[in-house]
Design an enzyme around this catalytic site. Structure first.
Site, mmCIF file in Angstrom:
data_model
loop_
_atom_site.group_PDB
_atom_site.id
_atom_site.type_symbol
_atom_site.label_atom_id
_atom_site.label_comp_id
_atom_site.label_asym_id
_atom_site.label_seq_id
_atom_site.Cartn_x
_atom_site.Cartn_y
_atom_site.Cartn_z
ATOM 1 N N HIS A 1 -19.717 77.557 -27.586
ATOM 2 C CA HIS A 1 -20.654 78.523 -28.141
ATOM 3 C C HIS A 1 -22.045 77.884 -28.227
ATOM 4 O O HIS A 1 -22.194 76.671 -27.999
ATOM 5 C CB HIS A 1 -20.193 79.013 -29.521
ATOM 6 C CG HIS A 1 -19.875 77.919 -30.478
ATOM 7 N ND1 HIS A 1 -18.639 77.731 -31.027
ATOM 8 C CD2 HIS A 1 -20.647 76.921 -30.959
ATOM 9 C CE1 HIS A 1 -18.656 76.679 -31.824
ATOM 10 N NE2 HIS A 1 -19.859 76.169 -31.794
HETATM 11 C C1 T46 Z 1 -20.124 73.851 -33.783
HETATM 12 C C2 T46 Z 1 -19.035 72.911 -33.421
HETATM 13 C C3 T46 Z 1 -19.526 71.529 -33.142
HETATM 14 C C4 T46 Z 1 -16.378 78.632 -41.378
HETATM 15 O O1 T46 Z 1 -15.911 79.568 -42.070
HETATM 16 N N1 T46 Z 1 -17.380 77.866 -41.865
HETATM 17 C C5 T46 Z 1 -17.924 76.837 -41.165
HETATM 18 O O2 T46 Z 1 -18.850 76.144 -41.666
HETATM 19 C C6 T46 Z 1 -17.417 76.578 -39.847
HETATM 20 C C7 T46 Z 1 -18.010 75.436 -39.032
HETATM 21 C C8 T46 Z 1 -16.410 77.361 -39.361
HETATM 22 N N2 T46 Z 1 -15.899 78.373 -40.127
HETATM 23 C C9 T46 Z 1 -14.790 79.183 -39.590
HETATM 24 C C10 T46 Z 1 -15.146 80.074 -38.416
HETATM 25 C C11 T46 Z 1 -13.850 80.150 -37.640
HETATM 26 O O3 T46 Z 1 -13.066 81.191 -38.162
HETATM 27 O O4 T46 Z 1 -13.775 78.293 -39.115
HETATM 28 C C12 T46 Z 1 -13.152 78.822 -37.949
HETATM 29 C C13 T46 Z 1 -13.211 77.832 -36.802
HETATM 30 O O5 T46 Z 1 -14.582 77.719 -36.371
HETATM 31 P P1 T46 Z 1 -14.975 77.452 -34.837
HETATM 32 O O6 T46 Z 1 -13.968 78.050 -33.937
HETATM 33 O O7 T46 Z 1 -16.398 77.848 -34.648
HETATM 34 O O8 T46 Z 1 -14.842 75.853 -34.776
HETATM 35 P P2 T46 Z 1 -15.302 74.870 -33.610
HETATM 36 O O9 T46 Z 1 -14.738 73.522 -33.933
HETATM 37 O O10 T46 Z 1 -15.022 75.434 -32.277
HETATM 38 O O11 T46 Z 1 -16.905 74.788 -33.759
HETATM 39 C C14 T46 Z 1 -17.465 74.087 -34.851
HETATM 40 C C15 T46 Z 1 -18.597 74.904 -35.495
HETATM 41 O O12 T46 Z 1 -18.122 76.215 -35.824
HETATM 42 C C16 T46 Z 1 -19.786 75.055 -34.578
HETATM 43 O O13 T46 Z 1 -20.903 75.492 -35.328
HETATM 44 O O14 T46 Z 1 -21.242 73.734 -33.313
HETATM 45 O O15 T46 Z 1 -17.975 72.828 -34.398
#
Ligand code: T46
Length: 141
Positions: free
Chosen positions: A60
């Site tokens: 993303h």
């Molecule tokens: C990024 C990379 C490096 C939250 O509710 N609060 C938060 O602060 C974060 C980071 C995530 N979430 C929730 C949103 C999703 O339902 O946790 C779930 C997993 O998030 P995501 O699929 O976006 O996780 P990653 O590891 O793919 O990405 C993360 C960060 O979201 C993103 O900002 O840059 O790490």
């Protein structure tokens, strides 16, 4: 500092931290908002237990949020794409991080079993700040 990669994509760069290794009982590594960290930190999160070895995280870009990603332990590959240039960085040193600025597509893979990732951000979590579709990302540039 050895193995310091050069970042060639837009809205990114290496963030070096202050590092003390002169203690017999281990290292001390320091980041400070407004100094090594170029923004006020509103949020941090860490990612661990990446046991599967096949995990892919990220995929993303953020519209406005600025972040810095660190590898506190172990290693992983960070893939950056500003829409014109792409670059992969091996993250394996807790003394430096990589800036994930706005409108920078990124994902992470190739995690070692002992990998621990820390991310600091300049804003609270907002799903509306994410662009999770690559074609959408390219169109918005
Ligand atoms: C990024 C990379 C490096 C939250 O509710 N609060 C938060 O602060 C974060 C980071 C995530 N979430 C929730 C949103 C999703 O339902 O946790 C779930 C997993 O998030 P995501 O699929 O976006 O996780 P990653 O590891 O793919 O990405 C993360 C960060 O979201 C993103 O900002 O840059 O790490």
């Amino acid at each position: 500092m050895k193995h310091l990669p050069k970042i060639n994509v837009k809205n990114s760069g290496i963030i070096k931290l202050q590092f003390f290794n002169d203690f017999p009982d281990g290292n001390l590594i320091i980041g400070e908002s407004g100094k090594s960290i170029p923004f006020a930190i509103k949020r941090f999160y860490y990612i661990n237990k990446l046991f599967s070895g096949k995990s892919i995280r990220g995929k993303h870009a953020h519209k406005k949020t600025e972040q810095i990603i660190f590898c506190l332990n172990g290693s992983f590959s960070l893939h950056l794409d500003d829409g014109r240039k792409k670059q992969s960085v091996k993250m394996d040193n807790p003394n430096w991080g990589v800036r994930l600025g706005r409108m920078l597509w990124h994902y992470m893979d190739n995690f070692s079993r002992d990998c621990v990732i820390l991310v600091v951000a300049n804003d609270y979590y907002k799903e509306s700040d994410y662009i999770r579709n690559y074609e959408d990302f390219i169109q918005r540039l």
